[in-house]
Design an enzyme around this catalytic site. Structure first.
Site, PDB file in Angstrom:
ATOM      1  CE  LYS A   2      -4.317   0.989   2.546  1.00  0.00           C
ATOM      2  NZ  LYS A   2      -4.998   0.926   3.690  1.00  0.00           N
TER       3      LYS A   2
HETATM    4  C1  E4P Z   1      -8.194   1.786   3.867  1.00  0.00           C
HETATM    5  O1  E4P Z   1      -7.420   1.235   3.200  1.00  0.00           O
HETATM    6  C2  E4P Z   1      -7.933   2.580   5.006  1.00  0.00           C
HETATM    7  O2  E4P Z   1      -7.382   1.777   5.833  1.00  0.00           O
HETATM    8  C3  E4P Z   1      -9.498   2.904   5.667  1.00  0.00           C
HETATM    9  O3  E4P Z   1     -10.587   2.425   4.850  1.00  0.00           O
HETATM   10  C4  E4P Z   1      -9.409   3.980   6.164  1.00  0.00           C
HETATM   11  O4  E4P Z   1     -10.683   4.420   7.080  1.00  0.00           O
HETATM   12  P1  E4P Z   1     -11.107   5.559   7.733  1.00  0.00           P
HETATM   13  O5  E4P Z   1     -11.260   7.055   7.326  1.00  0.00           O
HETATM   14  O6  E4P Z   1     -12.174   4.955   8.589  1.00  0.00           O
HETATM   15  O7  E4P Z   1      -9.879   5.686   8.785  1.00  0.00           O
END
Ligand code: E4P
Length: 217
Positions: free
Chosen positions: A83
């Site tokens: 990522k």
């Molecule tokens: C995506 O890969 C992120 O880990 C996640 O969906 C972020 O979500 P949040 O905005 O609730 O922290």
């Protein structure tokens, strides 16, 4: 539609995985902090449970360092998706790592233009953050819809991984728009099973059943 679970909580992942609800996992530095676990150890454990893509996020900001971190994370298991943030260095990293055959999830995407760049850089997944857009009075679902149309217009293979999903309704809307994947916290996936009429109907059935005086077992 594929479901990824957005957590580094191994017990929660295992529970949903046993039900066939987990097609992959996404983590991020905040979720690693919340788990209280070492990133390499917990990611390896998750990869042993889930056969689908498991996203593990780099934390360097410069492309060379991101690439080195990405290679180390990818060595944990064959189902790792590295990522990377949607920055210029993240896009460079995406291009290099996908060229080496690794899956790359480009995260922190907040616009259709960013998603277009990620697709051009060969991203396996693009992660537009719905909830965080909604938080600032923008329309997260509209961004998902725009990306769907743009990717379909030009036949990009990059998969739309709807992220920052805060409600069961977000999941429904993403499914209607045609997002390839939704990543949601375990609580949101469980909330999808709830309906007030299910609860009410069950209460009525239990009450009537008690009046029959019968038993099945
Ligand atoms: C995506 O890969 C992120 O880990 C996640 O969906 C972020 O979500 P949040 O905005 O609730 O922290």
């Amino acid at each position: 539609m594929r479901f990824f679970v957005d957590t580094a909580d191994v017990a929660a992942i295992a529970e949903l995985n046993d039900l066939g609800m987990v097609d992959g996992v996404t983590t991020n530095p905040s979720l690693i902090l919340k788990s209280g676990r070492d990133i390499l150890e917990v990611t390896k454990e998750i990869c042993a449970i889930v056969s689908g893509p498991v996203s593990a996020e780099v934390v360097a900001l410069k492309a060379d360092d991101m690439i080195a971190e990405g290679r180390k994370l990818a060595a944990i298991a064959p189902n790792i998706a590295v990522k990377v943030p949607l920055t210029w260095d993240g896009l460079k990293t995406c291009k290099v790592l996908t060229g080496e055959g690794f899956m790359v999830n480009v995260t922190l995407c907040f616009s259709a233009n960013q998603a277009l760049l990620a697709a051009k850089a060969g991203a396996t997944f693009i992660s537009p953050f719905i909830g965080r857009l909604d938080d600032i009075n923008l329309d997260g679902l509209e961004v998902i819809s725009d990306i769907r149309q743009i990717y379909d217009n030009y036949g990009f293979d990059t998969q739309i991984l709807a992220a920052s999903v805060r409600s069961a309704n977000h999941v429904t809307q993403c499914a209607l728009i045609g997002a390839d994947v939704v990543t949601a916290p375990p609580a949101v996936i469980k909330a999808m099973a709830s309906h007030v009429l299910t609860d009410k109907g069950l209460e009525q059935f239990m009450s009537d059943w008690a009046k029959t005086g019968q038993k099945i077992l």
